[in-house]
Design an enzyme around this catalytic site. Structure first.
Site, PDB file in Angstrom:
ATOM      1  N   ASP B 230       1.047  -1.496   0.110  1.00  0.00           N
ATOM      2  CA  ASP B 230      -0.083  -0.061   0.084  1.00  0.00           C
ATOM      3  C   ASP B 230       0.747   1.203  -0.168  1.00  0.00           C
ATOM      4  O   ASP B 230       0.736   1.613   1.587  1.00  0.00           O
ATOM      5  CB  ASP B 230      -0.908   0.264   1.378  1.00  0.00           C
ATOM      6  CG  ASP B 230      -1.829  -0.908   0.652  1.00  0.00           C
ATOM      7  OD1 ASP B 230      -3.362  -0.831   1.799  1.00  0.00           O
ATOM      8  OD2 ASP B 230      -2.321  -1.182  -0.134  1.00  0.00           O
ATOM      9  N   HIS B 263      -3.505  -2.322  -2.474  1.00  0.00           N
ATOM     10  CA  HIS B 263      -3.026  -1.497  -3.411  1.00  0.00           C
ATOM     11  C   HIS B 263      -2.477  -0.943  -4.807  1.00  0.00           C
ATOM     12  O   HIS B 263      -2.382  -0.756  -5.717  1.00  0.00           O
ATOM     13  CB  HIS B 263      -3.765   0.232  -3.290  1.00  0.00           C
ATOM     14  CG  HIS B 263      -4.794   0.873  -2.434  1.00  0.00           C
ATOM     15  ND1 HIS B 263      -5.155   1.459  -2.657  1.00  0.00           N
ATOM     16  CD2 HIS B 263      -5.084   0.263  -1.221  1.00  0.00           C
ATOM     17  CE1 HIS B 263      -6.774   2.027  -2.073  1.00  0.00           C
ATOM     18  NE2 HIS B 263      -6.846   0.715  -0.840  1.00  0.00           N
TER      19      HIS B 263
END
Lengths: 161, 732
Positions: B230, B263
């Site tokens: 992320d 992500h």
């Protein structure tokens, strides 16, 4: 009859309050809260128990020792506490008196060290962390002391109605 | 009111989980307390004050927790929405008849990336053709990367300079090449005097990365680092963070370790800002950069193991986590973890190598299997549409079957109320069957799961992917692999870190002030050969560290409430309908109890509305609220343009993020523009997903009003800007 209705409504109201507060810490929405979080729930319902009171209450409702408190045990026990006003709020005057007791020299304020000594050594002592937090919140920046009369007025939180 | 203050005996008090100071014998205290105050009275006074203060702190904690829950539930609802949307597309892909024009649109989006060999890719990504003009004042990079080079780069980025596209492509190209050599799981050993540093989510917050480097030192042979995923999305410096991390990776490939996060996924990036950031910063080469990043993300390792004892993964584990399976798989086939693995050879599912049509791309997750071990509803086996088109034997019954499925999917208006097409029946990603499905689930669980306090392992319905796993699963999985600690990230924690599962799981989160200024600290871990984790906290902005308890709670609270008001606003017509159901006599008023019930039924955020009520409703009359007035008083602006059909406006607001995601997906050449036809198709798709009617005329009207330049195409950014919610009451 009117009385019954009123008390039924009062109780239902209390139930809703308790459920709402409980829900905030109910991680998976499965009606359980971890025992170590339940203090916050109890306090937020407007109660002022001592640590010993909390300890006793938790043993009562969390008997199975799983580390979790179930809503269906918590609800009746907490309702009783609220209806009985078992841990009522501390009126400002008593709080003021308490500070004045500790302010032996009647200065009108407390030195941080004075407060620290009492809070960490007497009663149900604070941890270091709790003490630091209290000093950060209560010590006046300019005068470097605890102006307890002012502080009591500022630190009142409106209970949720 | 008489308050009895009882004198309590002094003995060690232990309230579970909440530390209480050590007790001391009473005698010592008497010496310290001056004679003028009787000891008993002083003790009583102290007790009173402690009791009062603890209550105050707990009340603040309750408010802070409420605020937190607001942010988190809105965040997770957004993630869940995206996954639902994406699943819906996958579902459509499997059920469209070949002739459908919508299918073209979707296959456009899902277009199998080309049947290219790596060499062709190399040519495509080559930086050499990109000239750096003399006017360029940013940093120049030389390769191979050196420590000096990265330091200079970092310095320049700190000064807010922008690296030229040529160098971006170059550094990304080198990174890609390096990552291909790395195994799925990084094995690291920490020995002797070395300590390793582990960082959690950064989410584009460059200040936090710089703060960590400042406090802890830069990566080097003596100072190894693990970055646990992320790195991008939400914050505005995702690309800068990547450039710095990749720079250090290139210089110290044995000492810098990157784990993939959920992500690091181009589909997720469409929604959460990274795609937009890159295209905004690199208008000419952005598309190429994004493509190269797609490859890089898919080649990021999925886990790190330290000294064979500590497992570091971004999300977590599930009861089926198997490091052997994870070691063996071809991780780069998971370009997006939301999609099943792509074929290695060839784009069509004429898969000789991959084991027959059963393993083909379209044979995604089974429609109704929610556990890949059992079938809960009977479902006919999926067929590859490619096979059908080739097969001349297309019997009427097969076509009928297809048409029936099309209807069941709610796509044929005549069958819109067929019950089978429930949202619940949409397949969830990561729950596949067959060997690839199993592997896919492994990687999804690793990147998306969250721990829970209770035992067991259940699907993570809140996020829409991965699991919730309990302490028993931790013990079992760690035991099975002979590990002692699991370090993960993925969840924002107020103190930047948090232990759970008997301290066998440690969450580390490095993006401070994630929800709002003052919402949380960031933290990183230092660990030596003894494998005992030490957590160091920080907070990026100086101002919030000096805030008192009360101030910081107020600040974050205000922000959370704002976010909540926006959610309420976008759902206003549904809310009004729900309120009206409780107001049969059309008085315009409903009770607070009904307000809470109605609001939850519409927003489905699982928030304690009754507790939030005082901050959301300013005026009540005898316990009743005027709901129309209340909605008006939410004080959010009306959009800049007026469209005759108000229901389409409501849909716009409610599906703001979904729409943007779909637009960006359609805009495959990343030009930022879509045609009227594509716009129309987007709305048709959205209306299928939402199972609602949107008339062609309404769409046409909207398109006309969106064509700001009157040139027959719609600029996505302008479109979204027109519907951005702005709070009118900013000076409250």
């Amino acid at each position: 009859m009117a009385d019954n209705n009123q008390s039924a409504e009062a109780q239902s109201d209390i139930h809703k309050k308790i459920r709402s507060a409980f829900k905030t810490f109910d991680f998976l929405s499965n009606n359980t809260v971890e025992a170590c979080e339940i203090n916050s729930v109890i306090y937020s319902l407007g109660c002022f128990p001592t640590q010993a009171d909390l300890h006793a209450f938790i043993s009562e409702v969390g008997e199975d020792n799983s580390g979790f408190i179930e809503l269906d045990k918590f609800l009746p026990a907490m309702t009783k506490i609220l209806l009985e006003h078992r841990f009522p709020p501390i009126p400002e005057e008593r709080l003021l008196q308490a500070f004045e007791v500790l302010d032996k020299e009647k200065k009108g304020y407390l030195e941080p060290e004075e407060l620290r000594k009492y809070m960490t050594e007497e009663g149900e002592p604070f941890t270091q962390e709790e003490m630091e937090e209290m000093l950060t919140a209560l010590v006046d920046n300019k005068q470097k002391c605890v102006l307890y009369k002012e502080v009591i007025g500022q630190l009142v939180i409106d209970p949720d109605t | 009111m008489n308050v009895p203050v009882c004198f309590r005996q002094l003995k060690p008090q232990r309230v579970m989980g909440c530390g209480v100071g050590k007790s001391r014998p009473q005698q010592e205290k008497c010496d310290k307390v001056s004679i003028s105050v009787p000891a008993a009275t002083a003790i009583r006074a102290a007790l009173l004050i402690q009791r009062w203060y603890r209550q105050y702190v707990a009340r603040l904690e309750m408010r802070r927790r409420c605020t937190w829950n607001i942010f988190q539930s809105i965040e997770y609802a957004g993630e869940q929405n995206q996954i639902k949307l994406y699943n819906f597309f996958g579902f459509l892909m499997d059920h469209f008849t070949p002739a459908s024009s919508e299918r073209n649109l979707i296959s456009h989006i899902f277009r199998e990336n080309e049947v290219c060999h790596e060499t062709e890719w190399e040519r495509y990504f080559c930086y050499k053709g990109v000239e750096v003009p003399d006017s360029y004042s940013g940093p120049h990079l030389t390769f191979p990367m050196t420590f000096c080079g990265v330091s200079k780069l970092m310095e320049a980025l700190k000064q807010k300079q922008q690296l030229h596209a040529r160098y971006v492509l170059q550094i990304l190209g080198e990174t890609w090449r390096l990552l291909r050599f790395l195994p799925n799981i990084n094995h690291v050993s920490v020995c002797q005097t070395k300590e390793i540093t582990i960082c959690g989510d950064l989410h584009g917050q460059l200040e936090d990365l710089l703060l960590i480097f400042y406090k802890n030192g830069l990566p080097s042979c003596e100072k190894p680092y693990v970055f646990n995923g992320d790195f991008v999305d939400r914050g505005k410096n995702s690309l800068e963070i990547l450039l710095i991390l990749f720079g250090f990776l290139l210089v110290y490939p044995h000492d810098v370790h990157l784990n993939r996060g959920n992500h690091e996924d181009h589909i997720v990036n469409l929604r959460y800002g990274f795609t937009k950031e890159v295209l905004g910063k690199y208008r000419v080469h952005g598309k190429k950069i994004l493509k190269l990043l797609q490859k890089i993300f898919s080649w990021l390792p999925v886990a790190t193991v330290i000294n064979h004892k500590v497992l570091v993964v971004h999300g977590g584990i599930s009861n089926s986590t198997n490091l052997n399976v994870l070691t063996r798989m071809d991780r780069h086939r998971y370009v997006s973890v939301l999609r099943p693995p792509k074929m290695i050879h060839g784009s069509s599912s004429r898969n000789g190598d991959a084991g027959g049509p059963v393993e083909g791309r379209r044979r995604v997750r089974s429609l109704t299997n929610h556990s890949f071990a059992s079938t809960q509803r009977s479902v006919s086996p999926r067929r590859s549409l490619h096979n059908l088109s080739v097969n001349n034997d297309v019997s009427g019954s097969v076509e009928d079957e297809l048409r029936k499925r099309h209807r069941l999917a709610g796509l044929d208006p005549a069958y819109r109320d067929t019950k089978t097409a429930e949202p619940d029946s949409e397949p969830r990603f990561g729950e596949g069957t067959g060997r690839h499905g199993h592997e896919w689930k492994q990687i999804v669980d690793l990147l998306w799961s969250d721990p829970m306090p209770q035992n067991g392992c259940i699907p993570n319905e809140v996020r829409g992917g991965g699991c919730y796993w309990g302490p028993d699963v931790t013990e079992e999985v760690l035991g099975r692999h002979n590990l002692q600690l699991l370090i993960r990230s993925h969840e924002c924690k107020q103190d930047g870190y948090e232990f759970c599962h008997n301290r066998r799981v440690l969450t580390i989160f490095s993006a401070s002030n994630y929800y709002e200024v003052g919402s949380n600290r960031g933290a990183y871990i230092r660990m030596g050969p003894d494998l005992v984790p030490h957590c160091i906290q920080y907070q990026a902005s100086r101002t919030c560290r000096e805030l008192t308890l009360r101030q910081s709670v107020r600040w974050t609270e205000r922000s959370a409430l704002q976010a909540l008001k926006e959610q309420l606003f976008v759902h206003k017509s549904d809310l009004i309908s729900a309120f009206k159901e409780f107001d049969p006599n059309k008085t315009g008023m409903i009770s607070l109890r009904h307000w809470a019930v109605a609001t939850e039924s519409v927003l489905k955020l699982g928030l304690p509305w009754r507790m939030l009520r005082p901050q959301l409703i300013s005026r009540t009359q005898y316990g009743m609220v005027n709901y129309q007035q209340w909605i008006r008083e939410l004080s959010i602006t009306e959009p800049k343009l007026q469209v005759s059909d108000t229901s389409i406006m409501d849909t716009m607001y409610k599906n703001h993020s979904n729409l943007e995601t779909i637009f960006r997906m359609i805009d495959t050449d990343h030009s930022g523009l879509i045609s009227f036809e594509e716009f129309h198709q987007t709305w048709k798709l959205l209306s299928s997903h939402l199972k609602m009617e949107i008339s062609d005329k309404a769409i046409a009207d909207l398109a006309q009003s969106m064509d700001f330049n009157k040139d027959g195409s719609i600029d996505i950014n302008e479109f979204m800007e027109a519907f951005r919610l702005v709070d009118l009451s900013t000076h409250s």
